[in-house]
Design a protein around this motif. Sequence first.
Motif, PDB file in Angstrom:
ATOM      1  N   UNK A 187       0.880  -1.344   0.179  1.00  0.00           N
ATOM      2  CA  UNK A 187       0.297  -0.071  -0.153  1.00  0.00           C
ATOM      3  C   UNK A 187       0.757   0.926  -0.538  1.00  0.00           C
ATOM      4  N   UNK A 188       1.800   1.339   0.945  1.00  0.00           N
ATOM      5  CA  UNK A 188       2.886   2.619   0.804  1.00  0.00           C
ATOM      6  C   UNK A 188       3.749   2.450  -0.477  1.00  0.00           C
ATOM      7  N   UNK A 189       4.156   1.305  -0.769  1.00  0.00           N
ATOM      8  CA  UNK A 189       5.131   1.344  -1.995  1.00  0.00           C
ATOM      9  C   UNK A 189       4.002   1.677  -2.694  1.00  0.00           C
ATOM     10  N   UNK A 190       2.860   1.311  -3.160  1.00  0.00           N
ATOM     11  CA  UNK A 190       2.276   1.911  -4.482  1.00  0.00           C
ATOM     12  C   UNK A 190       2.061   3.538  -4.648  1.00  0.00           C
ATOM     13  N   UNK A 191       1.315   4.399  -2.900  1.00  0.00           N
ATOM     14  CA  UNK A 191       0.992   4.982  -2.554  1.00  0.00           C
ATOM     15  C   UNK A 191       1.777   6.064  -2.678  1.00  0.00           C
ATOM     16  N   UNK A 192       3.137   5.854  -2.299  1.00  0.00           N
ATOM     17  CA  UNK A 192       4.458   6.365  -1.951  1.00  0.00           C
ATOM     18  C   UNK A 192       4.854   7.184  -3.719  1.00  0.00           C
ATOM     19  N   UNK A 193       5.049   5.918  -4.320  1.00  0.00           N
ATOM     20  CA  UNK A 193       5.563   6.574  -5.768  1.00  0.00           C
ATOM     21  C   UNK A 193       4.338   6.814  -7.321  1.00  0.00           C
TER      22      UNK A 193
END
Length: 312
Positions: A187-193
Amino acid sequence: MSESSSSVRLLSYETLVHAVAGAMGSVTAMTVFFPLDTARIRLQVDENRKSQSTPIILAEIAKEEGILSLYRGWFPVISSLCCSNFVYFYTFNTLKRVMVSDRSKPSTDLLMGFISGAVNVLLTTPMWVVNTRLKLQGAKFRNEDLHQTHYKGIFDAFSQIIANEGVGTLWNGTLPSLVLVFNPAVQFMFYEAMKRRAGHGGRKISSFEIFLIGAIAKAIATSATYPLQTVQAILRFGQYKSDGKGGLVGSLKNVVSLLMDRIKRHGLLGLYKGLEAKLLQTVLTAALMFVVYEKITAATFKLMGLQKKLKH
């Protein structure tokens, strides 16, 4: 790096702001969409309840148990969520300050998400075990094998579980929970990207874009890990009859056994029972949480005359 420099990074004011903002955002969002979580956990734990649309499930619960039952267990859930997100956001942003010198990369975001998730699980699982039981206390189950519990509150639940089932029971579901750190990590990987891409060139990101980015990131992560979330809920409820083996092997065997039993009884789709309610609840909650989180951090840094330290 000196010891004093490490302490400053670990105990920074900005990291604390991120942690408090993340906790407040999650509490706000979960309170708004709490009835959806009630529908989700009923479908996961009570195998004999028919998998119907979320509005029908909510209407049935309200009719049988009263409208307030949709918010049963709100306080312990909110308490757990507040602590959990504080730990997660604090760890994630501390790691970001230590590990990211210029621009963050998806692989780095994923690694920081995994570490933050593991720390969160080990520290807060006992609270989630207790709130799962309190949330289901008084529920009218379709499955007659499930019996009622009689806890008088959070502290009474802790004491009864320790006295009757042992301290180790408070960490029921830890193995699937550790595997499920994949969920917030992705979730955070996609959110930050997606946030980096949307804010490319210094462009200001709107609240609607933050909401949309948070929703998409959470939908991807939830869909990928939902079967294990079902196993996690069943183990936390504490009424699954295992073979009694403890340790890592016993925990792994319980997870596999629950997954296979679910497939045997209900087919592969049985692993996704309650997914509609879960997606509605978790996607909307995550999206609103990120909006509140970003607004609080931005407002706090602006009020204190600080530059926002997020590395996009």
